[in-house]
Design an enzyme around this catalytic site. Structure first.
Site, PDB file in Angstrom:
ATOM      1  N   GLY A 196       0.830  -1.202  -0.136  1.00  0.00           N
ATOM      2  CA  GLY A 196       0.047   0.032  -0.054  1.00  0.00           C
ATOM      3  C   GLY A 196       0.800   1.292   0.050  1.00  0.00           C
ATOM      4  O   GLY A 196       2.117   1.104   0.267  1.00  0.00           O
ATOM      5  N   ASP A 243     -18.416 -11.759 -21.767  1.00  0.00           N
ATOM      6  CA  ASP A 243     -19.137 -11.829 -20.420  1.00  0.00           C
ATOM      7  C   ASP A 243     -20.351 -12.192 -20.616  1.00  0.00           C
ATOM      8  O   ASP A 243     -21.062 -13.155 -19.759  1.00  0.00           O
ATOM      9  CB  ASP A 243     -18.794 -10.493 -19.571  1.00  0.00           C
ATOM     10  CG  ASP A 243     -17.478 -10.124 -19.503  1.00  0.00           C
ATOM     11  OD1 ASP A 243     -16.578 -10.935 -19.651  1.00  0.00           O
ATOM     12  OD2 ASP A 243     -17.143  -8.801 -19.519  1.00  0.00           O
ATOM     13  N   GLU A 248       3.757 -10.947  -6.405  1.00  0.00           N
ATOM     14  CA  GLU A 248       2.534 -11.194  -6.963  1.00  0.00           C
ATOM     15  C   GLU A 248       2.775 -10.687  -8.625  1.00  0.00           C
ATOM     16  O   GLU A 248       1.970 -10.816  -9.624  1.00  0.00           O
ATOM     17  CB  GLU A 248       1.202 -10.425  -6.481  1.00  0.00           C
ATOM     18  CG  GLU A 248       1.443  -8.959  -6.512  1.00  0.00           C
ATOM     19  CD  GLU A 248       2.033  -8.413  -4.946  1.00  0.00           C
ATOM     20  OE1 GLU A 248       2.957  -9.182  -4.652  1.00  0.00           O
ATOM     21  OE2 GLU A 248       1.730  -7.270  -4.674  1.00  0.00           O
ATOM     22  N   LYS A 275     -11.543 -11.736 -15.431  1.00  0.00           N
ATOM     23  CA  LYS A 275     -11.757 -11.810 -16.724  1.00  0.00           C
ATOM     24  C   LYS A 275     -11.169 -13.413 -17.316  1.00  0.00           C
ATOM     25  O   LYS A 275     -11.953 -14.185 -18.110  1.00  0.00           O
ATOM     26  CB  LYS A 275     -11.049 -10.758 -17.635  1.00  0.00           C
ATOM     27  CG  LYS A 275     -11.540 -10.682 -19.088  1.00  0.00           C
ATOM     28  CD  LYS A 275     -12.925  -9.971 -19.046  1.00  0.00           C
ATOM     29  CE  LYS A 275     -13.228  -9.856 -20.711  1.00  0.00           C
ATOM     30  NZ  LYS A 275     -14.331  -8.869 -20.699  1.00  0.00           N
ATOM     31  N   HIS A 316       7.243  -7.743  -3.957  1.00  0.00           N
ATOM     32  CA  HIS A 316       5.842  -7.915  -4.400  1.00  0.00           C
ATOM     33  C   HIS A 316       6.059  -9.424  -5.195  1.00  0.00           C
ATOM     34  O   HIS A 316       6.491  -9.463  -6.050  1.00  0.00           O
ATOM     35  CB  HIS A 316       5.463  -6.998  -5.514  1.00  0.00           C
ATOM     36  CG  HIS A 316       5.056  -5.798  -4.534  1.00  0.00           C
ATOM     37  ND1 HIS A 316       3.818  -5.531  -4.289  1.00  0.00           N
ATOM     38  CD2 HIS A 316       5.814  -4.598  -4.067  1.00  0.00           C
ATOM     39  CE1 HIS A 316       3.828  -4.200  -3.487  1.00  0.00           C
ATOM     40  NE2 HIS A 316       4.748  -3.846  -3.659  1.00  0.00           N
ATOM     41  N   CYS A 345       5.403  -6.477   1.434  1.00  0.00           N
ATOM     42  CA  CYS A 345       5.575  -4.840   1.483  1.00  0.00           C
ATOM     43  C   CYS A 345       5.051  -3.935   2.709  1.00  0.00           C
ATOM     44  O   CYS A 345       5.335  -4.266   3.731  1.00  0.00           O
ATOM     45  CB  CYS A 345       5.276  -4.402   0.245  1.00  0.00           C
ATOM     46  SG  CYS A 345       6.149  -2.737  -0.386  1.00  0.00           S
ATOM     47  N   TYR A 346       4.139  -3.368   2.440  1.00  0.00           N
ATOM     48  CA  TYR A 346       3.579  -2.630   3.494  1.00  0.00           C
ATOM     49  C   TYR A 346       2.949  -3.508   4.438  1.00  0.00           C
ATOM     50  O   TYR A 346       2.884  -3.297   5.692  1.00  0.00           O
ATOM     51  CB  TYR A 346       2.321  -1.486   2.880  1.00  0.00           C
ATOM     52  CG  TYR A 346       1.660  -0.747   4.308  1.00  0.00           C
ATOM     53  CD1 TYR A 346       2.238   0.335   4.759  1.00  0.00           C
ATOM     54  CD2 TYR A 346       0.493  -1.481   4.869  1.00  0.00           C
ATOM     55  CE1 TYR A 346       1.873   0.857   5.796  1.00  0.00           C
ATOM     56  CE2 TYR A 346       0.001  -0.739   5.923  1.00  0.00           C
ATOM     57  CZ  TYR A 346       0.643   0.411   6.536  1.00  0.00           C
ATOM     58  OH  TYR A 346      -0.046   1.042   7.744  1.00  0.00           O
TER      59      TYR A 346
END
Ligand code: XMP
Length: 521
Positions: free
Chosen positions: A60, A235, A179, A377, A177, A87-88
């Site tokens: 963050g 979608d 991710e 998605k 990070h 991280c944060y």
């Protein structure tokens, strides 16, 4: 909170990082359901309700030294749950458990390398002690002392505490990070946390989701009737087929054909959904109405407003003809539902008034059926494949609600729409032949309101110019132009100029977003 399914799940507490959604995606890719909840809504009670097998604290923008610093609920660390701070998230875990964190002038940002000092369950079978690994850092605070019971097991140039772990509790902190793809083995680290440390089973699959969701739709709808706006996009197509599988003829789809679709698209929608899936489908050809009202209008916002208004009017007309529907189905996705953490507050500027079926539910006063609310998605595409929807629909590039109207700067005519459709079809055909379609987020042709002089054979031509656009992106929010080689561009341009009457010049758009947008209007 969403209605979490019966599988193991991971809670992601969002502290406002730009990449929090990627944590959820990586966790789900490893076969485990995860949800993102904003830190200011997470309490001990909400954690107990959600019943996760592990908790990840996101990164963050805040510093643990700000006033009103975002925190995890203190009780989290006494619930016996595995916790991974990123991280944060690592900083706040340290600060909350009695460590010392200070702001640093030496901000570490971008690519960095960690030195692994000891084995750790987080990188078991992935990283080895004594080796260096590439990670992606973005932080301003620095740990100077870890809380009691913690120790560092990997370090980086600017931080001796790149990875920390607790001696007896399943608490882990990483300063980088995992991710993002630039942390090369990041996905495996998250997988280790979720599977080996939190003990999740990994049974979040689209086959299971399909079963559970069908049961949910049946329960929600009972013997009521559902209407669904079908556009041919991914979608609405997946939502329609899934709902149809659950309730059969209690579903009616309404396909409002505004005459602004790509080549062959309207026929494909009717053929696929009515003829192959046997879905009750109303196909309303409203192209005269839309194109008539758009005539002479060249302001992009005005075009969008006209299309949005007419879409709702026509949809309501058709829905009234069907009569007696109790539910409206929508292809809402998880990114539209996640409550974002905003530190800036205040309204953001409207760049474009996006047109889709938003606005319909309030007007029609119907209950919503939104079977894709929990999905990203790429999961919707997987579900579509699971449901047997053809690849050229599930794998299709995004297409805007206002369709070709916003790829024709200036006034719209049927003639221009025809020219644009042909150019676009040739361009996409060449992209598919070059096997690049799936690498590109979105590609399309734009017909410019400019005529230029050319020569074909011995004759002078005075025809339209066409621009080609192709971008890479992960979510449409930012984008880079796609670096085609010149042979490809030459081939596509040549075919368009030779095969499409009305175009004698082709250019390639090399604008990124920002500062451009993906569409031209
Ligand atoms: P921009 O042009 O804003 O587009 O960079 C980002 C993504 O959104 C799509 N887009 C729309 N989608 N209704 C939609 O459903 C709209 O009015 C609309 N305008 C843009 C665009 O194609 C890209 O994928």
């Amino acid at each position: 909170m969403l209605h979490a399914p019966m599988t193991d799940r991971i809670l992601i507490v969002d502290f406002g990082s730009q990449v929090t959604q990627l944590i959820a995606r990586r966790v789900r890719e490893s076969g485990v359901y995860s949800e993102i909840h904003p830190f200011n809504k997470v309490t001990e009670e909400s954690i107990r309700d959600f019943d996760p097998k592990g908790v990840i604290l996101s990164g963050g923008p805040a510093s643990v030294h700000h006033t009103d610093t975002p925190r995890a609920p203190d009780g989290l660390f006494d619930m016996g749950l595995p916790v991974l701070g990123i991280c944060y998230g690592e900083m706040t875990m340290c600060a909350q458990l009695g460590g010392e964190v200070v702001p640093t002038t030496e901000r570490e940002f971008g690519r960095a390398f960690v030195d692994v000092m000891e084995d750790c369950p987080l990188y078991e079978d992935v990283w080895q002690p004594g080796e260096k690994y590439q990670v992606w850092m973005s932080h301003g605070d620095k740990i100077v002392q870890v809380p009691p019971g913690f120790r560092a097991v990997a370090s980086s140039d600017s931080s001796p505490f790149a990875v920390i772990t607790h001696e007896s509790k399943p608490f882990y902190g990483v300063q980088f990070h995992p991710e993002v793809v630039h942390t090369l083995e990041g996905a495996q680290l998250l997988k280790n946390f979720v599977h080996k440390i939190a003990g999740c089973a990994g049974d979040w699959t689209m086959a299971n989701f399909r079963e559970e969701e069908i049961a949910k739709i049946r329960k929600q709808v009972g013997d009521g009737n559902v209407i669904c706006g079908l556009s041919g996009g991914v979608d609405s197509s997946v939502a329609a087929v899934l709902i149809h599988e659950a309730i059969g003829d209690q579903l009616t789809c309404i396909f409002v054909d505004h005459g602004l679709l790509r080549q062959g698209e309207a026929e494909q929608v009717v053929e696929t959904f009515r003829d192959r899936f046997n879905i009750k489908l109303v196909h309303r050809d409203a192209s005269d109405l839309f194109i008539g009202e758009l005539e002479g209008k060249d302001d992009p916002e005005e075009k969008r407003k006209i299309i949005g208004r007419l879409f709702i009017e026509v949809f309501e007309e058709e829905a009234a003809k069907i009569g007696g529907a109790d539910f409206l189905a929508q292809g809402t996705l998880y990114p539209d539902v996640i409550e974002s953490v905003s530190f800036t507050g205040g309204p953001s500027v409207t760049i474009k008034s996006h047109h889709n079926v938003g606005g319909l539910p309030e007007r029609m006063n119907m209950s919503l059926v939104e079977p894709l609310r929990e999905l990203f998605k790429d999961e919707v595409r997987d579900l579509g494949r699971e449901l047997g929807i053809p690849e050229d629909i599930v794998g299709r590039h995004p297409f805007p609600g206002p369709g070709l109207a916003i790829r024709l700067p200036g006034g719209i005519t049927r003639e221009k729409l025809d020219i644009l459709r042909q150019a676009d079809a040739i361009y996409i055909d060449e992209i598919r032949k070059a096997d690049l379609y799936d690498t590109i987020w979105q590609a399309f042709a734009v017909l410019l309101p400019v005529r230029t002089v050319g020569v074909m054979g011995d004759d002078r031509t005075y025809d339209y110019a066409c621009a080609l656009r192709a971008v890479t992106s992960t979510d449409g929010m930012t984008a880079d132009y796609f670096p085609f080689d010149h042979d490809f561009l030459g081939r596509a341009a040549n075919r368009i100029i030779n095969e499409v009457r009305g175009i004698n010049r082709v250019t390639y758009d090399i604008t990124s977003k920002p500062p451009g947008t993906i569409e031209w209007e």
